[in-house]
Design a protein around this motif. Structure first.
Motif, PDB file in Angstrom:
ATOM      1  N   VAL A  59      55.268  32.338  44.565  1.00 45.85           N
ATOM      2  CA  VAL A  59      55.410  33.000  43.273  1.00 45.85           C
ATOM      3  C   VAL A  59      54.057  33.246  42.621  1.00 45.85           C
ATOM      4  O   VAL A  59      53.991  33.525  41.429  1.00 45.85           O
ATOM      5  CB  VAL A  59      56.313  32.176  42.332  1.00 45.85           C
ATOM      6  N   HIS A  60      52.978  33.158  43.398  1.00 46.93           N
ATOM      7  CA  HIS A  60      51.640  33.234  42.843  1.00 46.93           C
ATOM      8  C   HIS A  60      51.379  34.554  42.120  1.00 46.93           C
ATOM      9  O   HIS A  60      50.838  34.572  41.011  1.00 46.93           O
ATOM     10  CB  HIS A  60      50.622  33.024  43.969  1.00 46.93           C
ATOM     11  N   ASP A  61      51.756  35.670  42.726  1.00 51.34           N
ATOM     12  CA  ASP A  61      51.521  36.962  42.087  1.00 51.34           C
ATOM     13  C   ASP A  61      52.340  37.112  40.815  1.00 51.34           C
ATOM     14  O   ASP A  61      51.850  37.669  39.828  1.00 51.34           O
ATOM     15  CB  ASP A  61      51.837  38.098  43.054  1.00 51.34           C
ATOM     16  N   ARG A  63      53.195  34.708  38.865  1.00 51.87           N
ATOM     17  CA  ARG A  63      52.554  33.854  37.863  1.00 51.87           C
ATOM     18  C   ARG A  63      51.408  34.597  37.186  1.00 51.87           C
ATOM     19  O   ARG A  63      51.273  34.583  35.969  1.00 51.87           O
ATOM     20  CB  ARG A  63      52.041  32.588  38.544  1.00 51.87           C
ATOM     21  N   HIS A  64      50.586  35.277  37.980  1.00 46.85           N
ATOM     22  CA  HIS A  64      49.484  36.042  37.394  1.00 46.85           C
ATOM     23  C   HIS A  64      50.003  37.235  36.619  1.00 46.85           C
ATOM     24  O   HIS A  64      49.457  37.576  35.565  1.00 46.85           O
ATOM     25  CB  HIS A  64      48.524  36.513  38.487  1.00 46.85           C
ATOM     26  N   LEU A  65      51.054  37.860  37.122  1.00 49.33           N
ATOM     27  CA  LEU A  65      51.612  39.036  36.443  1.00 49.33           C
ATOM     28  C   LEU A  65      52.120  38.677  35.060  1.00 49.33           C
ATOM     29  O   LEU A  65      51.946  39.426  34.103  1.00 49.33           O
ATOM     30  CB  LEU A  65      52.746  39.625  37.283  1.00 49.33           C
ATOM     31  N   PRO A  69      48.864  30.347  33.235  1.00 53.97           N
ATOM     32  CA  PRO A  69      47.614  29.819  33.768  1.00 53.97           C
ATOM     33  C   PRO A  69      47.818  29.321  35.194  1.00 53.97           C
ATOM     34  O   PRO A  69      48.827  28.687  35.489  1.00 53.97           O
ATOM     35  CB  PRO A  69      47.286  28.664  32.821  1.00 53.97           C
ATOM     36  N   CYS A  70      46.870  29.624  36.027  1.00 55.17           N
ATOM     37  CA  CYS A  70      47.038  29.298  37.443  1.00 55.17           C
ATOM     38  C   CYS A  70      45.793  28.622  37.986  1.00 55.17           C
ATOM     39  O   CYS A  70      45.805  27.464  38.302  1.00 55.17           O
ATOM     40  CB  CYS A  70      47.352  30.557  38.229  1.00 55.17           C
ATOM     41  N   HIS A  71      44.708  29.355  38.102  1.00 54.63           N
ATOM     42  CA  HIS A  71      43.465  28.792  38.619  1.00 54.63           C
ATOM     43  C   HIS A  71      42.285  29.479  38.000  1.00 54.63           C
ATOM     44  O   HIS A  71      42.420  30.462  37.326  1.00 54.63           O
ATOM     45  CB  HIS A  71      43.386  28.899  40.146  1.00 54.63           C
TER      46      HIS A  71
HETATM   47 ZN    ZN Z   1      46.390  32.106  40.822  1.00 56.71          ZN
END
Ligand code: ZN
Length: 71
Positions: A59-61, A63-65, A69-71
């Motif tokens: 689900v990384h993309d 999350r950014h979309l 906050p991710c990394h």
């Molecule tokens: Zn990320």
């Protein structure tokens, strides 16, 4: 040119869907949406239901979309 003298008689009827038929499906898809939103936004953060990074990478993309906050 002559105007057509026969008016169209076919009418389309729009049937309404009763709320009692929609409510269980709306509840089901609402719960599925909340589950997806949990995995996109919260899992692999402070809490983790499934150990490892598989859910995070999946689900990384998203999350950014959505601006989490991710990394
Ligand atoms: Zn990320």
């Amino acid at each position: 040119m002559a105007q057509p003298s026969v008016a169209p008689t076919a009418t389309a009827e729009i049937s309404s869907i009763p709320l009692r038929q929609i409510a269980p499906w709306a509840l089901f898809f609402g719960l599925v949406a909340l589950l997806v939103l949990f995995f996109v936004s919260t899992d692999q953060g402070a809490t983790s239901v499934i150990s490892g990074t598989a859910i995070h990478e999946w689900v990384h993309d998203g999350r950014h979309l959505l601006g989490y906050p991710c990394h």
